[in-house]
Motif scaffolding. Structure first.
Motif, PDB file in Angstrom:
ATOM      1  N   UNK A 254       0.836  -1.195   0.000  1.00 55.61           N
ATOM      2  CA  UNK A 254       0.000   0.000   0.000  1.00 55.61           C
ATOM      3  C   UNK A 254       0.874   1.250   0.000  1.00 55.61           C
ATOM      4  N   UNK A 255       1.892   1.216   0.844  1.00 55.43           N
ATOM      5  CA  UNK A 255       2.807   2.366   0.893  1.00 55.43           C
ATOM      6  C   UNK A 255       3.584   2.497  -0.410  1.00 55.43           C
ATOM      7  N   UNK A 256       4.179   1.367  -0.791  1.00 59.54           N
ATOM      8  CA  UNK A 256       4.974   1.251  -2.012  1.00 59.54           C
ATOM      9  C   UNK A 256       6.083   2.306  -2.027  1.00 59.54           C
ATOM     10  N   UNK A 257       6.747   2.418  -3.147  1.00 58.02           N
ATOM     11  CA  UNK A 257       7.822   3.395  -3.252  1.00 58.02           C
ATOM     12  C   UNK A 257       7.235   4.741  -3.639  1.00 58.02           C
ATOM     13  N   UNK A 258       5.928   4.760  -3.843  1.00 58.05           N
ATOM     14  CA  UNK A 258       5.286   5.993  -4.280  1.00 58.05           C
ATOM     15  C   UNK A 258       5.612   7.168  -3.372  1.00 58.05           C
ATOM     16  N   UNK A 259       5.814   6.902  -2.083  1.00 60.26           N
ATOM     17  CA  UNK A 259       6.072   8.042  -1.199  1.00 60.26           C
ATOM     18  C   UNK A 259       7.435   8.660  -1.487  1.00 60.26           C
ATOM     19  N   UNK A 260       8.383   7.841  -1.933  1.00 63.79           N
ATOM     20  CA  UNK A 260       9.652   8.426  -2.365  1.00 63.79           C
ATOM     21  C   UNK A 260       9.417   9.206  -3.647  1.00 63.79           C
ATOM     22  N   UNK A 261       8.674   8.593  -4.539  1.00 67.13           N
ATOM     23  CA  UNK A 261       8.430   9.272  -5.803  1.00 67.13           C
ATOM     24  C   UNK A 261       7.672  10.575  -5.619  1.00 67.13           C
ATOM     25  N   UNK A 262       6.832  10.638  -4.598  1.00 69.48           N
ATOM     26  CA  UNK A 262       6.110  11.878  -4.341  1.00 69.48           C
ATOM     27  C   UNK A 262       7.085  13.009  -4.040  1.00 69.48           C
ATOM     28  N   UNK A 263       8.160  12.689  -3.302  1.00 73.06           N
ATOM     29  CA  UNK A 263       9.178  13.706  -3.017  1.00 73.06           C
ATOM     30  C   UNK A 263       9.947  14.060  -4.276  1.00 73.06           C
ATOM     31  N   UNK A 264      10.008  13.126  -5.190  1.00 70.89           N
ATOM     32  CA  UNK A 264      10.893  13.338  -6.325  1.00 70.89           C
ATOM     33  C   UNK A 264      10.190  14.004  -7.495  1.00 70.89           C
ATOM     34  N   UNK A 265       8.871  14.118  -7.415  1.00 63.10           N
ATOM     35  CA  UNK A 265       8.135  14.648  -8.560  1.00 63.10           C
ATOM     36  C   UNK A 265       8.692  15.993  -9.003  1.00 63.10           C
ATOM     37  N   UNK A 266       8.959  16.864  -8.027  1.00 60.48           N
ATOM     38  CA  UNK A 266       9.398  18.196  -8.368  1.00 60.48           C
ATOM     39  C   UNK A 266      10.786  18.180  -9.000  1.00 60.48           C
ATOM     40  N   UNK A 267      11.702  17.423  -8.364  1.00 63.29           N
ATOM     41  CA  UNK A 267      13.046  17.482  -8.922  1.00 63.29           C
ATOM     42  C   UNK A 267      13.278  16.549 -10.094  1.00 63.29           C
ATOM     43  N   UNK A 268      12.238  15.808 -10.456  1.00 64.14           N
ATOM     44  CA  UNK A 268      12.373  15.004 -11.662  1.00 64.14           C
ATOM     45  C   UNK A 268      12.569  15.878 -12.890  1.00 64.14           C
ATOM     46  N   UNK A 269      12.212  17.171 -12.747  1.00 68.23           N
ATOM     47  CA  UNK A 269      12.341  18.072 -13.886  1.00 68.23           C
ATOM     48  C   UNK A 269      13.767  18.583 -14.055  1.00 68.23           C
ATOM     49  N   UNK A 270      14.621  18.328 -13.077  1.00 65.80           N
ATOM     50  CA  UNK A 270      15.963  18.895 -13.116  1.00 65.80           C
ATOM     51  C   UNK A 270      16.930  17.995 -13.876  1.00 65.80           C
ATOM     52  N   UNK A 271      18.057  18.560 -14.308  1.00 65.67           N
ATOM     53  CA  UNK A 271      19.010  17.752 -15.061  1.00 65.67           C
ATOM     54  C   UNK A 271      19.717  16.711 -14.199  1.00 65.67           C
ATOM     55  N   UNK A 272      20.376  15.795 -14.889  1.00 64.58           N
ATOM     56  CA  UNK A 272      20.771  14.547 -14.241  1.00 64.58           C
ATOM     57  C   UNK A 272      21.768  14.713 -13.092  1.00 64.58           C
ATOM     58  N   UNK A 273      22.765  15.566 -13.241  1.00 67.86           N
ATOM     59  CA  UNK A 273      23.747  15.690 -12.165  1.00 67.86           C
ATOM     60  C   UNK A 273      23.115  16.334 -10.935  1.00 67.86           C
ATOM     61  N   UNK A 274      22.332  17.368 -11.191  1.00 62.86           N
ATOM     62  CA  UNK A 274      21.634  18.040 -10.093  1.00 62.86           C
ATOM     63  C   UNK A 274      20.611  17.094  -9.463  1.00 62.86           C
ATOM     64  N   UNK A 275      19.942  16.332 -10.314  1.00 64.94           N
ATOM     65  CA  UNK A 275      18.960  15.354  -9.852  1.00 64.94           C
ATOM     66  C   UNK A 275      19.622  14.334  -8.930  1.00 64.94           C
ATOM     67  N   UNK A 276      20.772  13.866  -9.367  1.00 59.04           N
ATOM     68  CA  UNK A 276      21.494  12.868  -8.595  1.00 59.04           C
ATOM     69  C   UNK A 276      21.943  13.444  -7.261  1.00 59.04           C
ATOM     70  N   UNK A 277      22.386  14.691  -7.296  1.00 62.15           N
ATOM     71  CA  UNK A 277      22.826  15.281  -6.038  1.00 62.15           C
ATOM     72  C   UNK A 277      21.643  15.607  -5.136  1.00 62.15           C
TER      73      UNK A 277
END
Ligand SMILES: [Zn+2]
Ligand SMILES: [Zn+2]
Length: 421
Positions: A254-277
């Motif tokens: 029920x929890x799934x990894x979605x809660x991590x993805x919820x935090x990542x939605x915003x920074x998913x728009x950023x470029x890869x190095x910044x995203x990784x950091x």
């Protein structure tokens, strides 16, 4: 990243007429870089009003933010080229960290794997052998996939273990990522891996972790089947329950990894190095906060486990225990007779052995013995010592890119054209 501020001194005090996007971007630069919250145009309007006593329109605020983000992101080409150097410096600052970049024959980026040293040591030494693997499409111009593996700590919170970005979402790349993950964590026969129903993920898990138990996320299964009929839904849910061996696994589904993805939605728009950091920064922050919380633990077990035990204690107050022999006890819970075996640490309701937390039957036996505490029936995963050890290490930041090391044997990678499958 462009660090040069182009606005002149006289322009830094905007009013409603000349507050152009560059000035607004300049003013909000630190807040945009901070990235810990999504800066909304309304917030920008408020900030500028309170700091400069100047009102700007929603549209001006939006344009300022948009311009600021563009400046902050820099050129994607540059960002991709930085990635190998970022990885090199990340490994230096965080010993035991595993970073891999796979390029094709033309040197074009295909996929990235990152697991922080502290996360890997934590997983091997302090976490249940459980991994949840999930993927999410990258937003913005990149059209790649962001995926991650997370574990669960003794307080039933998700813990990031490994992270990756790839172009598209093909089985080959998934298999490559899984094989690196296996190098890091091993193919433990007790391991449980939960994943989405995505066939290429499932296949790569079966190939790379043949001994592990692989469960599929029930919630996604149901969503994908779009089950409207309640009876059918119940049936499928029942199958899922039977298919998953552990009680906590259902909660995770029920929890799934979605809660991590919820935090990542915003920074998913950023470029890869910044995203990784940003990923690294999130892990750093979580470790810091949980380490602080762990130091102040009230009970001998985590809050989550304590809550579970307390509920089961209350529920089992009137249950009746009949001794069979030194190790076996029959417990009547008002509905069923259950067999508790203290030699094998099992109750035939299965809750105890599967969740690691004593079921009401075991608690009733403990009470039957005249014990005032049932702590010894709780598995180590949930104990204070274990939980505090989980977050004992800290994640280091990589520093300013101007101060990184740029060894000669590291070569930049080329920006791919990413596409959604
Ligand atoms: Zn899911
Ligand atoms: Zn039981």
């Amino acid at each position: 990243m462009n660090d040069v501020h182009t606005c002149s001194r006289t322009q830094t005090y905007p009013n409603h007429r000349n507050a152009n996007k560059k000035i607004i971007a300049h003013i909000i630069k630190d807040k945009l870089e901070d990235g810990s919250r999504d800066l909304k145009p309304k917030d920008i309007q408020k900030d500028i009003l309170s700091q400069y006593n100047t009102s700007i329109s929603y549209k001006q605020a939006w344009r300022g933010k948009d311009f600021g983000l563009q400046t902050l992101r820099g050129s994607p080409l540059e960002s991709f080229e930085m990635l190998p150097y970022y990885c090199y410096n990340l490994e230096k600052k965080n010993p035991g960290t595993v970073t891999r970049i796979k390029t094709n024959d033309a040197g074009v980026f295909e996929i990235l794997f990152i697991a922080l040293g502290a996360s890997l040591r934590m997983f091997r030494n302090h976490l249940r052998p459980l991994l949840i693997v999930d993927a999410a499409h990258l937003k913005g111009g990149y059209k790649g996939t962001n995926f991650q593996a997370v574990g669960m700590d003794g307080n039933n919170q998700i813990v990031p273990i490994a992270y990756g970005i790839c172009r598209g979402e093909t089985g080959d790349l998934w298999s490559w990522w899984m094989s690196v993950l296996k190098e890091c964590v091993g193919d433990n026969p007790n391991m449980i891996i939960i994943s989405d129903r995505h066939p290429s993920i499932a296949l790569s898990i079966r190939n790379e972790f043949p001994s592990a138990f692989h469960a599929i996320c029930c919630r996604h299964l149901m969503m994908n089947l779009k089950l409207k009929n309640k009876k059918v839904k119940g049936l499928y849910w029942g199958i899922c329950k039977a298919y998953t061996p552990d009680e906590w696994q259902r909660k995770i589904n029920i929890l799934c990894v979605e809660s991590v993805n919820a935090c990542t939605v915003r920074w998913r728009k950023l470029p890869v190095t910044l995203l990784t950091d940003t990923y690294r920064e999130m892990v750093q922050k979580w470790y810091f906060e949980r380490r602080k919380a762990a130091a102040k633990m009230k009970y001998e077990i985590t809050d989550w486990a304590a809550h579970k035990v307390q509920k089961r204690i209350r529920k089992s107050v009137s249950w009746v225990v009949y001794g069979i022999d030194e190790f076996q006890y029959q417990v009547f819970d008002g509905l069923y007779n259950r067999l508790v075996n203290l030699r094998t640490d099992e109750c035939d309701c299965r809750k105890w052995q599967l969740s690691g937390i004593p079921c009401g039957h075991v608690i009733a036996v403990s009470r039957f013995f005249g014990q005032t505490d049932c702590l010894k029936y709780v598995q180590d995963w949930f104990k204070k010592e274990k939980y505090q050890a989980t977050y004992v290490e800290s994640i280091q930041f990589v520093g300013n890119y101007k101060e990184w090391e740029y060894p000669n044997h590291i070569h930049p990678v080329t920006l791919p054209i990413m596409n959604n499958p």
